[in-house]
Design a protein around this motif. Structure first.
Motif, PDB file in Angstrom:
ATOM      1  N   LEU A 104      -2.574   0.044  -5.692  1.00 49.61           N
ATOM      2  CA  LEU A 104      -3.505   0.936  -6.413  1.00 49.61           C
ATOM      3  C   LEU A 104      -3.413   0.965  -7.869  1.00 49.61           C
ATOM      4  O   LEU A 104      -4.090   1.228  -8.585  1.00 49.61           O
ATOM      5  N   MET A 115     -12.201   4.965  -3.030  1.00 47.51           N
ATOM      6  CA  MET A 115     -11.382   4.896  -2.025  1.00 47.51           C
ATOM      7  C   MET A 115     -11.945   5.549  -0.721  1.00 47.51           C
ATOM      8  O   MET A 115     -12.429   6.883  -0.730  1.00 47.51           O
ATOM      9  N   TRP A 119       0.832  -1.300  -0.036  1.00 47.11           N
ATOM     10  CA  TRP A 119       0.058   0.081  -0.009  1.00 47.11           C
ATOM     11  C   TRP A 119       0.789   1.202   0.086  1.00 47.11           C
ATOM     12  O   TRP A 119       1.871   1.223   0.727  1.00 47.11           O
ATOM     13  N   PRO A 120       0.422   2.274  -0.825  1.00 51.61           N
ATOM     14  CA  PRO A 120      -0.410   2.293  -1.930  1.00 51.61           C
ATOM     15  C   PRO A 120      -0.264   1.790  -3.173  1.00 51.61           C
ATOM     16  O   PRO A 120      -0.675   2.050  -4.174  1.00 51.61           O
ATOM     17  N   LEU A 172      -9.606   5.936  -9.939  1.00 46.28           N
ATOM     18  CA  LEU A 172      -9.444   5.748  -8.694  1.00 46.28           C
ATOM     19  C   LEU A 172     -10.070   7.173  -8.054  1.00 46.28           C
ATOM     20  O   LEU A 172      -9.456   8.328  -8.257  1.00 46.28           O
TER      21      LEU A 172
END
Length: 272
Positions: free
Chosen positions: A185, A221, A181-182, A195
């Protein structure tokens, strides 16, 4: 048919799965390591079974034996009949609904596996409150989200409190953990998802203007209560979005915000 076994000793080793249910740190370690989770209440136990989770055992007070008779008859797992007082001594709290079951966990899918078929996913960062996790899963199930992705430090959706608050909805929505993380993503973006970071920041676009329901694939998110999404997560997003507020209110509880945002990304979405 399962064996019905009456137990009157709180130290009976057969009750090991149910000991100290209020000790959060103990249960956080034990349950994943031992491959189990606890389902509480008739509806949740039934939903866990319907979702394909295998039963290790049940712990029932007398009045619940008949209520759960059909489940007992269909299962081969042992059923431990105890008094309410003994149940409280074992678990650490008064078991209001009088019915507990120890269930077997399933292996978690990989995030990429879920992303191949999903179109609307929730991505949670740093949510450690089990009540919020349960509430978010319940909203995700009710409002048609396809999957939930969790940062490494998110709480366990199968912890008893999360399962109870979600009313078993954690069994309906597939979920996976993002190991890095992140950084992971980027894999979500590469799978075709926009996103969208939910934040009350003044620079964020109103959800109405962003019109996420028109996007082919959306990853919404959400961050933890209070702190919200981290700076790193916000930088990784394609766009910041906010829920318009009135009467000087600056933000909502993350569970409430998730429900509003899930509706915004799913209502009127394109059909396949």
């Amino acid at each position: 048919m399962a064996d019905l076994i009456t137990i009157d000793d709180p130290d009976d080793p057969r009750l090991h799965d149910y000991t100290g249910l209020t000790d959060v740190e103990l249960r956080r370690r034990r349950e994943p390591e031992e491959g189990l989770f606890i389902a509480e209440g008739e509806k949740v136990i039934r939903r866990a079974g319907q979702a394909g989770y295998g039963m290790r055992s049940m712990l029932l007070t007398a009045k619940w034996v008949e209520v759960m008779r059909d489940v007992i008859e269909e299962s081969t797992a042992p059923v431990y009949a105890v008094t309410p007082d003994l149940a409280e001594r074992v678990t650490g709290y008064h078991v209001h609904r009088g019915a507990l079951a120890s269930m077997r966990r399933k292996p978690l899918p990989e995030a990429g596996e879920l992303l191949r078929t999903a179109r609307r996913v929730a991505v949670l960062e740093g949510l450690v409150d089990h009540t919020n996790i349960g509430a978010i899963f319940r909203s995700a199930a009710a409002l048609g989200m396809d999957a939930v992705l969790l940062s490494p430090d998110c709480a366990d959706p199968l912890y008893r409190r999360s399962v109870k608050v979600s009313m078993g909805a954690v069994f309906s929505v597939p979920y996976a953990r993002l190991d890095s993380w992140p950084a992971d993503l980027e894999a979500v973006r590469e799978a075709g998802f926009g996103l969208l970071a939910l934040t009350p920041h003044e620079k964020a676009t109103s959800m109405d203007e962003a019109a996420p329901h028109r996007l082919e694939r959306v990853a919404l998110m959400l961050g933890a209560e209070g702190d919200g999404l981290s700076d790193r997560a916000l930088r990784a997003a394609d766009e910041w979005v906010r829920i318009p507020m009135a009467h000087g209110v600056d933000s909502l509880n993350v569970g409430a915000a998730a429900a509003v945002a899930f509706y915004a990304v799913t209502t009127g979405r394109p059909t396949a």
